[in-house]
Design an enzyme around this catalytic site. Structure first.
Site, mmCIF file in Angstrom:
data_model
loop_
_atom_site.group_PDB
_atom_site.id
_atom_site.type_symbol
_atom_site.label_atom_id
_atom_site.label_comp_id
_atom_site.label_asym_id
_atom_site.label_seq_id
_atom_site.Cartn_x
_atom_site.Cartn_y
_atom_site.Cartn_z
ATOM 1 N N CYS A 52 5.700 4.516 -9.627
ATOM 2 C CA CYS A 52 7.021 5.264 -9.587
ATOM 3 C C CYS A 52 7.727 4.703 -10.765
ATOM 4 C CB CYS A 52 7.750 4.988 -8.314
ATOM 5 S SG CYS A 52 6.693 5.090 -6.611
ATOM 6 N N ASP A 84 7.213 0.302 -2.388
ATOM 7 C CA ASP A 84 6.868 0.501 -0.925
ATOM 8 C C ASP A 84 5.679 0.718 -0.467
ATOM 9 O OD1 ASP A 84 9.648 0.162 -1.048
ATOM 10 O OD2 ASP A 84 10.204 1.760 0.539
ATOM 11 N N ASP A 126 11.920 3.822 -4.130
ATOM 12 C CA ASP A 126 12.826 4.124 -3.026
ATOM 13 C C ASP A 126 14.080 3.405 -3.239
ATOM 14 O OD1 ASP A 126 10.603 5.506 -2.309
ATOM 15 O OD2 ASP A 126 10.653 4.700 -0.383
ATOM 16 N N CYS A 197 6.335 9.346 -5.290
ATOM 17 C CA CYS A 197 5.589 10.096 -4.305
ATOM 18 C C CYS A 197 6.240 11.513 -4.067
ATOM 19 C CB CYS A 197 5.689 9.222 -2.794
ATOM 20 S SG CYS A 197 4.986 7.440 -2.886
ATOM 21 N N GLU A 448 9.358 -0.460 7.225
ATOM 22 C CA GLU A 448 8.915 1.002 7.616
ATOM 23 C C GLU A 448 7.604 0.856 8.373
ATOM 24 O OE1 GLU A 448 8.664 2.964 3.763
ATOM 25 O OE2 GLU A 448 11.008 2.834 3.579
ATOM 26 N N SER A 474 8.830 5.256 6.879
ATOM 27 C CA SER A 474 8.885 5.860 5.571
ATOM 28 C C SER A 474 9.193 7.238 5.390
ATOM 29 C CB SER A 474 7.304 5.913 5.155
ATOM 30 O OG SER A 474 6.905 6.793 4.124
#
Length: 560
Positions: A52, A84, A126, A197, A448, A474
């Protein structure tokens, strides 16, 4: 450049007494003329630990170039990120939500110490995004957020695959539905390169919400990571920050209640992540906007679900970009009377002015429906209340035929216990699985549950089992799941006193979450409740658990 634009940096650069400051700045590349220019901080979340953020150093340099072209001088500084996806399913996920607070704190700290006149932040995974926006809210200096961009989908056996595909493959392998060779093939092809993602998971949800909020340039939310479009997003943001200084446009003028309503409307239309509820509440509380859980139900009732995006749908952000992207969706929502067009944005123009020249979404495509033919007439994120969640809980109903269920409780006091039970085939059709002591304080960190929910999907139980937790989900989660149950178990919320076999009802139509117990019985059980010690007694997790608010307030640590 007018010295009037140096609202804060004059303290660092002006006068004989600041010669030592200037000497240090010369060592990092400043020239005489740079001391006359406004100073812009560029907060980079570059890191090699996650795809990411693996390319964000390149984007930060492009942003710095844009600032220079506009007549400013920029300094890049680093802040953290937590992956994450890599921290999912084990103790590492306890640190994910905590990282949002650390990111906000660190950006605020550096920007304040260095007396930056303006701020640009780049995020990928995130928590980078709400963390950056919370810092911007605290600083209230002209600011722009840049999204690092979405990953392109991988491909295996002529099918698109992504990170959620391999999480779900864990359950499918356990159930004997795929071979080990297929399992390895999905693993090796799920993440083909840099970018966040690809589905409408939390990163793409928050990037979209921030664009609707007005805090990033139009179009940037849907551009893929490794593209010329993304490089241009950065160059344009660098150029745009100086005009914001000239016009004295700060986050408080942009992040209004109506702007948050625009963001929620877009999230509902896209079928976005449940984490948007938590993060938008946190951002609103930080900027001083009175946003409540009930606002999500109020807006959701009038906001249709339009986009057929993963995890519950078929497509990914790159597909949406090809048919018109987030700006196209915003234009359609505005033309349908669902957005506030008078909200100010980082372009210096209103939302309506930004959308004036935006092309309509492409016709004859299946990715985003028009408002007259929605996937569902109301939004898929629903706030539930009841005797099991007096302060509220969050459900996501996209892709579900059955949104009401009653069944016996199966109680687990951690994510690990729950996953072990699923893989051992101890969860059966009709069960109501409760995962507690995973809230902001009790986890700590409000983990999550993607490993848990994906394993249920892989086992074929995604629509046959209810799952309720005071933790989070998530953005890749789908199924009959309810999270963010508040108050959480650690502080004596009713979820703490449910026993195995108690009947639990999830009724999304009635917006209700309840345990079938009398008030007398619940009162007796609650009187006997004693809070267990916090799981962590030192370090950053202890600090977070001690200070964090309820999830119904955004799970923030600066909230009083």
């Amino acid at each position: 450049m007018k010295k009037s634009l140096k609202k804060k940096s004059w303290m660092v650069t002006e006068g004989d007494s600041r010669a030592p400051n200037r000497a240090m700045l010369r060592a990092v590349g400043f020239k005489d003329e740079d001391f006359e220019k406004p100073m812009v901080g560029i907060a980079s979340t570059w890191s090699e630990i996650t795809p990411c953020n693996a390319h964000i150093n390149l984007l930060a340099e492009k942003t710095k170039q844009g600032v220079k072209m506009a007549g400013g001088v920029a300094q890049i500084f680093g802040t953290i990120t937590v992956s994450d996806g890599i921290s999912m399913g084990h103790e590492g996920m306890k640190y994910s939500l905590v990282s949002r607070e650390v990111i906000a704190d660190s950006i605020e700290l550096v920007s304040s110490a260095q007396r930056f006149d303006a701020l640009i932040a780049l995020g990928g995974c995130d928590k980078n995004m709400p963390g950056a926006l919370m810092a911007m809210a605290r600083l209230n200096i002209p600011s722009i957020f840049i999204y690092g961009g979405t990953i392109l989908p991988g491909n295996y056996e002529n099918k698109d695959v992504d990170i959620v595909s391999i999480f779900e493959a864990v359950g499918a392998l356990s159930a004997g539905k795929i071979s080990r060779e297929q399992f390895k093939g999905i693993e090796c092809n799920a993440c083909p390169g840099a970018g966040s993602c690809g589905g409408m998971y939390t990163a793409n949800t928050m990037a979209s919400a921030i664009e609707a909020l007005g805090m990033s340039l139009p179009g940037s939310a849907s551009h893929s990571a490794i593209t010329q479009d993304k490089s241009m997003d950065c160059l344009k943001a660098g150029e745009a920050i100086v005009p914001l200084l000239e016009k004295e446009i700060t986050p408080k003028k942009i992040m209004t209640k109506k702007a948050f309503e625009n963001a929620i409307t877009l999230v509902m239309a896209l079928g976005g992540s449940t984490n948007a509820v938590l993060h938008l509440l946190a951002m609103a509380r930080t900027i001083g906007v009175d946003l409540e859980l009930e606002d999500f139900n109020r807006i959701g009732r009038r906001s249709p679900h339009l986009a057929d995006l993963k995890p519950s749908g078929k497509y990914v952000m790159n597909d949406l970009n090809l048919v018109g992207g987030i700006t196209g969706v915003l234009k359609m929502l505005f033309k349908s009377g669902l957005l506030h067009g008078d909200c100010l944005t980082v372009t210096g123009k209103t939302m309506e002015e930004n959308l004036k020249e935006v092309p309509d979404l492409k016709a004859h495509q299946e990715i985003v429906r028009d408002c007259s033919h929605p996937l569902h007439p109301s939004g898929p994120l629903v706030i539930l209340k009841g005797n099991l969640a007096p302060e509220g809980a969050v459900a996501k109903i996209s892709g579900l035929d059955n949104i009401s269920m009653t069944g016996p409780a199966k109680i687990y006091n951690s994510e690990e216990e729950t996953l072990k039970a699923i893989l051992a085939d101890k969860i059966k059709k009709g069960d109501m699985v409760i995962v507690r002591y995973e809230g902001p304080k009790g986890g700590p960190g409000m983990r999550e549950m993607l490993a848990v929910t994906s394993s249920l999907i892989g086992k074929g139980l995604g629509k046959e089992v209810g799952l309720i937790t005071d933790g989070r989900f998530s953005g890749g989660t789908h199924g009959l799941v309810v999270g963010h149950v508040a108050p959480e178990a650690q502080v004596g919320g009713p979820i703490a006193i449910v026993k195995n076999g108690d009947l639990i009802t999830i009724d999304v139509g009635k917006k209700e979450l309840k345990v079938h117990l009398s008030k007398k019985e619940m009162g007796q059980r609650l009187k006997k409740f004693k809070a267990p010690p916090l799981k962590c007694q030192k370090g950053v997790l202890y600090k977070f658990a001690k200070d964090v608010s309820s999830s119904s307030l955004g799970a923030v640590t600066i909230w009083k």
